[in-house]
Each structure stands twice: as C-alpha cells, then as structure tokens.
Design a protein around this motif. Structure first.
Motif, mmCIF file in Angstrom:
data_model
loop_
_atom_site.group_PDB
_atom_site.id
_atom_site.type_symbol
_atom_site.label_atom_id
_atom_site.label_comp_id
_atom_site.label_asym_id
_atom_site.label_seq_id
_atom_site.Cartn_x
_atom_site.Cartn_y
_atom_site.Cartn_z
ATOM 1 N N ARG A 212 0.770 -1.178 -0.007
ATOM 2 C CA ARG A 212 -0.198 -0.154 0.036
ATOM 3 C C ARG A 212 0.975 1.352 0.082
ATOM 4 N N GLU A 214 4.010 1.522 -1.046
ATOM 5 C CA GLU A 214 4.540 1.668 -2.560
ATOM 6 C C GLU A 214 3.377 2.087 -3.387
ATOM 7 N N GLY A 215 2.374 1.724 -3.441
ATOM 8 C CA GLY A 215 1.070 2.342 -4.231
ATOM 9 C C GLY A 215 1.062 3.770 -4.035
ATOM 10 N N GLN A 216 0.961 4.129 -2.744
ATOM 11 C CA GLN A 216 0.753 5.485 -2.558
ATOM 12 C C GLN A 216 1.763 6.460 -2.861
ATOM 13 N N ALA A 217 3.120 5.971 -2.573
ATOM 14 C CA ALA A 217 4.172 6.719 -3.081
ATOM 15 C C ALA A 217 4.042 6.785 -4.558
ATOM 16 N N LYS A 218 3.936 5.570 -5.376
ATOM 17 C CA LYS A 218 3.921 5.854 -6.817
ATOM 18 C C LYS A 218 2.754 6.756 -7.312
ATOM 19 N N ALA A 219 1.475 6.884 -6.606
ATOM 20 C CA ALA A 219 0.443 7.780 -6.962
ATOM 21 C C ALA A 219 0.985 9.097 -6.665
ATOM 22 N N ASP A 221 4.074 10.093 -6.682
ATOM 23 C CA ASP A 221 5.126 10.502 -7.733
ATOM 24 C C ASP A 221 4.403 11.026 -8.985
ATOM 25 N N THR A 222 3.573 10.241 -9.473
ATOM 26 C CA THR A 222 2.641 10.412 -10.424
ATOM 27 C C THR A 222 2.043 11.761 -10.543
ATOM 28 N N GLU A 225 4.929 14.483 -10.745
ATOM 29 C CA GLU A 225 5.165 14.772 -12.060
ATOM 30 C C GLU A 225 4.015 15.327 -12.930
#
Length: 316
Positions: A212, A214-219, A221-222, A225
């Motif tokens: 979770r 990692e998913g939040q961090a990826k979101a 980051d998206t 960006e």
C-alpha cells in the motif's frame, strides 16, 4: 533242511555285517565314532565304512543353527527393582567332538550360564537403562557366552532379549509418564502452530502495508510529475488549498492551520480575483462571485499566514 537253516543264518549275518559296516550320515549332521570305547573320528555327511563290532558310531549331532528359548527369569536391577527377562539364543555346533566329550548337556550349560551372566549385567544397570540398552546387554551376553562356550564346540551367533517385564506398579507409573509426555508434546505443537500462524499473519500484514505504501508513493510521484509537467498557476494551487480547508476542519481539535509562505501571494491574487480585479485580465473576463462574497473559511477564521499577511475576506 540243515543246509537251508545254515543258508538263512549266513544271510542274516551278512545283512547284519552290512548294516554295521555301512553308515549313511545325512547332510548337516555329524557322528562321532569310537573304536573299542575310544574316540576315533567324526563321520562326514554321506556314505561311511566302519569295522563291524569294533567301531561304534554315537548319536547324530545337528550342525545347523539352533534356537534355544528360556523361561522368563527374575533379575534385580541396580535400583532394587525385580524384572522378568525372557531370553532367546541362536547357537550352532562347530566341533562335534567337543560338543560330545567336553560337556554333558550343552543346552543346559548355556541356559545356566546365560542366567548368571544376565544377572551380573542387569545388576549393574538401573531400570531405565535396562529398558533402553538392549543392544548393549545383548552384546555383553553374546561376548561372555561365546567365550565360555567356545571350548564346548559351540558358537553363540546371537542373543536377544525377547521381553523385559517390570513390576505392575512401575508399568502404571511409566504409562502415566508417557501420557504426560504426549500431552506436553501436543501442547507444544499447538503453541508452535499458533505462533507460526501469527507470524505468517503479521508477515502478510507487513507485506500488504508495504505494497500500500509503495502504491501511495507511486501515486504521489505520478501526481507530482503531472503537476510539474503541466506547470500550474500559483493561483490555482492556492484555490485548491482553500477548497481543502473544509476537509482539514472536519477533524476534532483542528482549529489551527499553517499556510505555506509560497501560497500568500497566490491567495492575494485569488482575493483580488474574487473582488473583481485580476492583473493582466480584461474586465469582461473577470469571474463573477455570487453575492460578492469570497469562499467561506471554516469557523469564520482566516488561516494564519507567515509574515503577518492574511487574505482579505469580506464579512458575511
């Protein structure tokens, strides 16, 4: 008539001579021959010739391995407990002459020697060692018996303790101890299973939390960006911050917020826009604010801004 009688007597003597002269010994058997009462030789399996009325064969001796089983004997252990031990021996005659002339009854001699040796060995061990050291007892018995019976022409191949029976009271105590040990092992296995289950559950929760995060961090980051790629206007960011103020006010005790200093200028621009003037924008394109009011701030309080700058908000 006399000739007939003489012929019958001669034929009978011839038959007797043949019987006394020819001796057939079966396989795995042996027979000692005495000449005039003294040992002469041992007959081998097959056809053997003897001197009638001079050589006298003795009883056949079995050369195969024999099993000798004794009645249970009572033996006292080192801790003064009486146990009944049933013993089985596997013996074989290797020297027919010694087995016939060195001992009168080798089976009885081996039985008595086994009993005395068994009492000596068991007497130096306690009950627990007696029950768990059968191989040690067998090897000691075999060594003593083989050494003593060697001069008798007997070889002891194996010694086995067929049964070791302790007293009934000791049996009951042993059963209770075994039952307690089984219950203890069962409890340990159950606890180990619960522990392993909890470990696996915690490991699964940890992996889920990591995924979770990692998913939040990826979101994040998206989104970050995307924001930087589109280069948003500071006024838009300030307006979005104002829209989030009601959400921040929902929590209990949320009566104080810190507004970043970078948003101050943007808030002033938004205030001017709501007042009807935006620098660089034609008057015809100025957005209208209903009733001439600015967006509502929770609790009627303006957020605190560093440097003492507070956006101007008309009173309701």
């Amino acid at each position: 008539m006399a000739e007939l009688i003489i012929g019958l007597v001669v034929a009978l003597l011839a038959i007797v001579l043949v019987i006394r002269t020819v001796r057939i010994v079966p396989q795995a058997r042996a027979s000692n021959v005495e000449r005039l009462g003294r040992y002469l030789r041992t007959l081998e399996p097959g056809l053997n010739i003897l001197i009638p009325f001079v050589d006298r064969p003795r009883q056949l001796i079995d050369l195969r391995e024999q099993v000798i089983s004794f009645e249970p004997r009572s033996v006292i252990t080192e801790d003064n407990l009486v146990v009944d031990i049933d013993t089985v021996l596997y013996v074989q005659v290797t020297d027919p002459r010694a087995a016939a002339y060195e001992i009168a009854n080798f089976e009885q001699a081996i039985e008595q020697l086994t009993v005395t040796t068994l009492r000596n060995v068991i007497g130096s061990l306690d009950l627990e060692k007696v029950l768990t050291s059968r191989e040690h007892i067998n090897s000691q018995l075999r060594g003593v018996l083989d050494e003593a019976s060697g001069k008798w022409g007997i070889r002891v191949n194996r010694v086995e303790l067929k049964a070791i029976d302790p007293p009934p009271s000791i049996k009951e105590s042993m059963e209770k101890q075994m039952r307690a040990d089984r219950e203890k092992r069962a409890a340990i296995l159950t606890a180990e299973g619960v522990r392993q289950s909890r470990i696996l559950t915690a490991e699964g929760e940890r992996q889920a939390a990591i995924l979770r995060a990692e998913g939040q961090a990826k979101a994040i980051d998206t989104v970050f960006e995307a924001i930087h790629r589109n280069d948003p206007d500071p006024k838009l960011l300030a307006y979005q911050y104002l829209q989030m103020l009601p959400e921040l006010a929902k929590g209990p005790g949320n009566t104080f917020w810190v507004i970043p200093s970078e948003v101050t200028a943007a808030l002033q621009s938004v205030t001017q826009a709501f007042n009807g003037h935006i620098p660089g924008l034609p008057v015809s394109q100025v957005p209208e604010v209903p009733n001439g009011l600015a967006p509502e701030v929770p609790n009627g309080l303006a957020p605190e801004v560093p440097n003492g700058h507070v956006p101007e908000i008309p009173p309701k």
